[in-house]
Design a protein around this motif. Structure first.
Motif, PDB file in Angstrom:
ATOM      1  N   MET A   1       7.100 -45.969  -3.990  1.00  0.00           N
ATOM      2  CA  MET A   1       7.440 -45.160  -2.828  1.00  0.00           C
ATOM      3  C   MET A   1       7.080 -45.952  -1.575  1.00  0.00           C
ATOM      4  O   MET A   1       6.016 -46.548  -1.500  1.00  0.00           O
ATOM      5  CB  MET A   1       6.662 -43.841  -2.908  1.00  0.00           C
ATOM      6  CG  MET A   1       6.970 -42.888  -1.787  1.00  0.00           C
ATOM      7  SD  MET A   1       6.234 -41.264  -2.045  1.00  0.00           S
ATOM      8  CE  MET A   1       7.635 -40.388  -2.646  1.00  0.00           C
ATOM      9  N   SER A   2       7.956 -45.954  -0.615  1.00  0.00           N
ATOM     10  CA  SER A   2       7.720 -46.731   0.597  1.00  0.00           C
ATOM     11  C   SER A   2       6.741 -46.012   1.521  1.00  0.00           C
ATOM     12  O   SER A   2       6.577 -44.784   1.451  1.00  0.00           O
ATOM     13  CB  SER A   2       9.035 -46.976   1.336  1.00  0.00           C
ATOM     14  OG  SER A   2       9.474 -45.793   1.979  1.00  0.00           O
ATOM     15  N   ILE A   3       6.121 -46.765   2.409  1.00  0.00           N
ATOM     16  CA  ILE A   3       5.183 -46.159   3.362  1.00  0.00           C
ATOM     17  C   ILE A   3       5.929 -45.201   4.292  1.00  0.00           C
ATOM     18  O   ILE A   3       5.376 -44.169   4.686  1.00  0.00           O
ATOM     19  CB  ILE A   3       4.377 -47.229   4.149  1.00  0.00           C
ATOM     20  CG1 ILE A   3       3.226 -46.573   4.927  1.00  0.00           C
ATOM     21  CG2 ILE A   3       5.278 -48.033   5.066  1.00  0.00           C
ATOM     22  CD1 ILE A   3       2.182 -45.884   4.080  1.00  0.00           C
ATOM     23  N   VAL A  25      -0.943 -50.620   8.370  1.00  0.00           N
ATOM     24  CA  VAL A  25      -0.895 -50.616   6.913  1.00  0.00           C
ATOM     25  C   VAL A  25      -1.002 -52.031   6.351  1.00  0.00           C
ATOM     26  O   VAL A  25      -0.317 -52.949   6.797  1.00  0.00           O
ATOM     27  CB  VAL A  25       0.403 -49.946   6.423  1.00  0.00           C
ATOM     28  CG1 VAL A  25       0.564 -50.107   4.923  1.00  0.00           C
ATOM     29  CG2 VAL A  25       0.425 -48.481   6.813  1.00  0.00           C
ATOM     30  N   GLU A  26      -1.866 -52.160   5.356  1.00  0.00           N
ATOM     31  CA  GLU A  26      -1.962 -53.388   4.578  1.00  0.00           C
ATOM     32  C   GLU A  26      -1.577 -53.030   3.147  1.00  0.00           C
ATOM     33  O   GLU A  26      -2.118 -52.085   2.571  1.00  0.00           O
ATOM     34  CB  GLU A  26      -3.393 -53.924   4.612  1.00  0.00           C
ATOM     35  CG  GLU A  26      -3.603 -55.160   3.792  1.00  0.00           C
ATOM     36  CD  GLU A  26      -5.053 -55.609   3.746  1.00  0.00           C
ATOM     37  OE1 GLU A  26      -5.294 -56.685   3.175  1.00  0.00           O
ATOM     38  OE2 GLU A  26      -5.940 -54.890   4.256  1.00  0.00           O
ATOM     39  N   TYR A  47      -6.103 -44.615   1.465  1.00  0.00           N
ATOM     40  CA  TYR A  47      -5.090 -45.292   0.665  1.00  0.00           C
ATOM     41  C   TYR A  47      -3.946 -44.339   0.373  1.00  0.00           C
ATOM     42  O   TYR A  47      -4.148 -43.129   0.229  1.00  0.00           O
ATOM     43  CB  TYR A  47      -5.679 -45.752  -0.675  1.00  0.00           C
ATOM     44  CG  TYR A  47      -6.784 -46.762  -0.547  1.00  0.00           C
ATOM     45  CD1 TYR A  47      -6.521 -48.128  -0.574  1.00  0.00           C
ATOM     46  CD2 TYR A  47      -8.111 -46.348  -0.411  1.00  0.00           C
ATOM     47  CE1 TYR A  47      -7.545 -49.057  -0.466  1.00  0.00           C
ATOM     48  CE2 TYR A  47      -9.144 -47.271  -0.297  1.00  0.00           C
ATOM     49  CZ  TYR A  47      -8.849 -48.621  -0.321  1.00  0.00           C
ATOM     50  OH  TYR A  47      -9.856 -49.532  -0.210  1.00  0.00           O
ATOM     51  N   PHE A  48      -2.768 -44.925   0.257  1.00  0.00           N
ATOM     52  CA  PHE A  48      -1.586 -44.192  -0.172  1.00  0.00           C
ATOM     53  C   PHE A  48      -1.029 -44.952  -1.362  1.00  0.00           C
ATOM     54  O   PHE A  48      -0.922 -46.177  -1.335  1.00  0.00           O
ATOM     55  CB  PHE A  48      -0.559 -44.109   0.963  1.00  0.00           C
ATOM     56  CG  PHE A  48      -1.114 -43.444   2.188  1.00  0.00           C
ATOM     57  CD1 PHE A  48      -1.151 -42.063   2.290  1.00  0.00           C
ATOM     58  CD2 PHE A  48      -1.619 -44.200   3.232  1.00  0.00           C
ATOM     59  CE1 PHE A  48      -1.680 -41.441   3.407  1.00  0.00           C
ATOM     60  CE2 PHE A  48      -2.151 -43.593   4.362  1.00  0.00           C
ATOM     61  CZ  PHE A  48      -2.185 -42.217   4.453  1.00  0.00           C
ATOM     62  N   TYR A 101      -1.118 -48.792  -0.277  1.00  0.00           N
ATOM     63  CA  TYR A 101      -1.113 -49.024   1.162  1.00  0.00           C
ATOM     64  C   TYR A 101      -2.505 -48.637   1.650  1.00  0.00           C
ATOM     65  O   TYR A 101      -2.993 -47.544   1.341  1.00  0.00           O
ATOM     66  CB  TYR A 101      -0.072 -48.148   1.854  1.00  0.00           C
ATOM     67  CG  TYR A 101       1.343 -48.359   1.365  1.00  0.00           C
ATOM     68  CD1 TYR A 101       2.034 -49.522   1.687  1.00  0.00           C
ATOM     69  CD2 TYR A 101       1.980 -47.395   0.598  1.00  0.00           C
ATOM     70  CE1 TYR A 101       3.346 -49.712   1.249  1.00  0.00           C
ATOM     71  CE2 TYR A 101       3.283 -47.572   0.169  1.00  0.00           C
ATOM     72  CZ  TYR A 101       3.961 -48.732   0.495  1.00  0.00           C
ATOM     73  OH  TYR A 101       5.252 -48.915   0.060  1.00  0.00           O
ATOM     74  N   ARG A 102      -3.133 -49.522   2.405  1.00  0.00           N
ATOM     75  CA  ARG A 102      -4.498 -49.263   2.894  1.00  0.00           C
ATOM     76  C   ARG A 102      -4.485 -49.225   4.419  1.00  0.00           C
ATOM     77  O   ARG A 102      -3.877 -50.075   5.064  1.00  0.00           O
ATOM     78  CB  ARG A 102      -5.432 -50.360   2.400  1.00  0.00           C
ATOM     79  CG  ARG A 102      -6.839 -50.240   2.914  1.00  0.00           C
ATOM     80  CD  ARG A 102      -7.795 -51.200   2.257  1.00  0.00           C
ATOM     81  NE  ARG A 102      -7.391 -52.586   2.455  1.00  0.00           N
ATOM     82  CZ  ARG A 102      -7.888 -53.613   1.763  1.00  0.00           C
ATOM     83  NH1 ARG A 102      -8.793 -53.422   0.824  1.00  0.00           N
ATOM     84  NH2 ARG A 102      -7.471 -54.834   1.996  1.00  0.00           N
ATOM     85  N   ILE A 103      -5.174 -48.225   4.965  1.00  0.00           N
ATOM     86  CA  ILE A 103      -5.369 -48.112   6.407  1.00  0.00           C
ATOM     87  C   ILE A 103      -6.857 -47.907   6.657  1.00  0.00           C
ATOM     88  O   ILE A 103      -7.491 -47.066   6.005  1.00  0.00           O
ATOM     89  CB  ILE A 103      -4.585 -46.926   7.011  1.00  0.00           C
ATOM     90  CG1 ILE A 103      -3.077 -47.087   6.789  1.00  0.00           C
ATOM     91  CG2 ILE A 103      -4.891 -46.792   8.503  1.00  0.00           C
ATOM     92  CD1 ILE A 103      -2.248 -45.930   7.305  1.00  0.00           C
ATOM     93  N   LYS A 104      -7.412 -48.639   7.592  1.00  0.00           N
ATOM     94  CA  LYS A 104      -8.807 -48.439   7.976  1.00  0.00           C
ATOM     95  C   LYS A 104      -8.926 -47.114   8.713  1.00  0.00           C
ATOM     96  O   LYS A 104      -8.154 -46.825   9.631  1.00  0.00           O
ATOM     97  CB  LYS A 104      -9.291 -49.577   8.870  1.00  0.00           C
ATOM     98  CG  LYS A 104      -9.416 -50.892   8.165  1.00  0.00           C
ATOM     99  CD  LYS A 104      -9.913 -51.964   9.111  1.00  0.00           C
ATOM    100  CE  LYS A 104      -9.960 -53.291   8.365  1.00  0.00           C
ATOM    101  NZ  LYS A 104     -10.176 -54.414   9.270  1.00  0.00           N
TER     102      LYS A 104
END
Length: 187
Positions: A1-3, A25-26, A47-48, A101-104
């Motif tokens: 699944m896309s961000i 997003v990383e 995270y997603f 997908y990781r976001i701080k």
């Protein structure tokens, strides 16, 4: 699944706001068995799940008790970390190799202060997570194990193929023997 799909399933935002979010997003890949969140530790990330399956569990009398499964499109978060910046009470383990997908969290909070659309997205994100917890609590308290299993296979049929039965039994609050009996009755 896309961000983009994940952002929009939480709460659609204007393209300029979505771009701000996407810049944070990383994309990472982590192996099966990795503990993403650990009891009594603070994680600084949200995270997603792009691809894979995870579970949240805690220990009760030296036994792992699974209380949540996450799959493609889901958010992986410790709400105690996210809301109060305090150590979480759960472990979150990757049950498959996962693309994430990781976001701080700190970067996300900055955007909440700068962009009302992202602030509303964050509010909706938290509300959605609260509803999911409430649904799990009500199901666990008021449904029979067989009904919970039926609901699980109705809404997540591939979960039974992808997750060890010991984790599913734990999630349902029953033994593996009881789960085997339920499964044989349903067949």
């Amino acid at each position: 699944m896309s961000i983009e799909q994940i952002i929009n399933q939480i709460y659609p935002v204007p393209e300029t706001s979505a771009q701000k979010l996407k810049q944070l997003v990383e994309e990472i890949t982590l192996p099966k068995g990795r503990i993403l969140f650990e009891v009594d530790k603070i994680s600084r990330n949200v995270y997603f799940l792009k691809k894979g399956i995870v579970r949240a569990y805690l220990f009760q009398h030296d036994t792992e008790v699974t209380f949540w499964f996450g799959r493609e499109g889901d958010t992986i978060i410790s709400m105690k970390n996210y809301v109060d910046n305090k150590p979480g009470y759960e472990n979150i383990e990757l049950l498959e190799d996962c693309d994430l997908y990781r976001i701080k969290t700190s970067d996300l909070r900055k955007l909440f202060a700068e962009d009302i659309h992202i602030a509303n997205w964050g509010r909706r994100f938290a509300e959605t997570e609260l509803i999911k917890v409430e649904e799990r609590l009500i199901s666990r308290q008021f449904s029979m194990a067989a009904d919970r299993y039926q609901e699980l296979i109705t809404h997540n049929p591939d979960l039974v193929q992808r997750v060890q039965l010991c984790h599913i039994a734990s999630y349902l609050g029953i033994t593996q023997v009881s789960l085997s009996r339920i499964r044989s009755k349903i067949r």
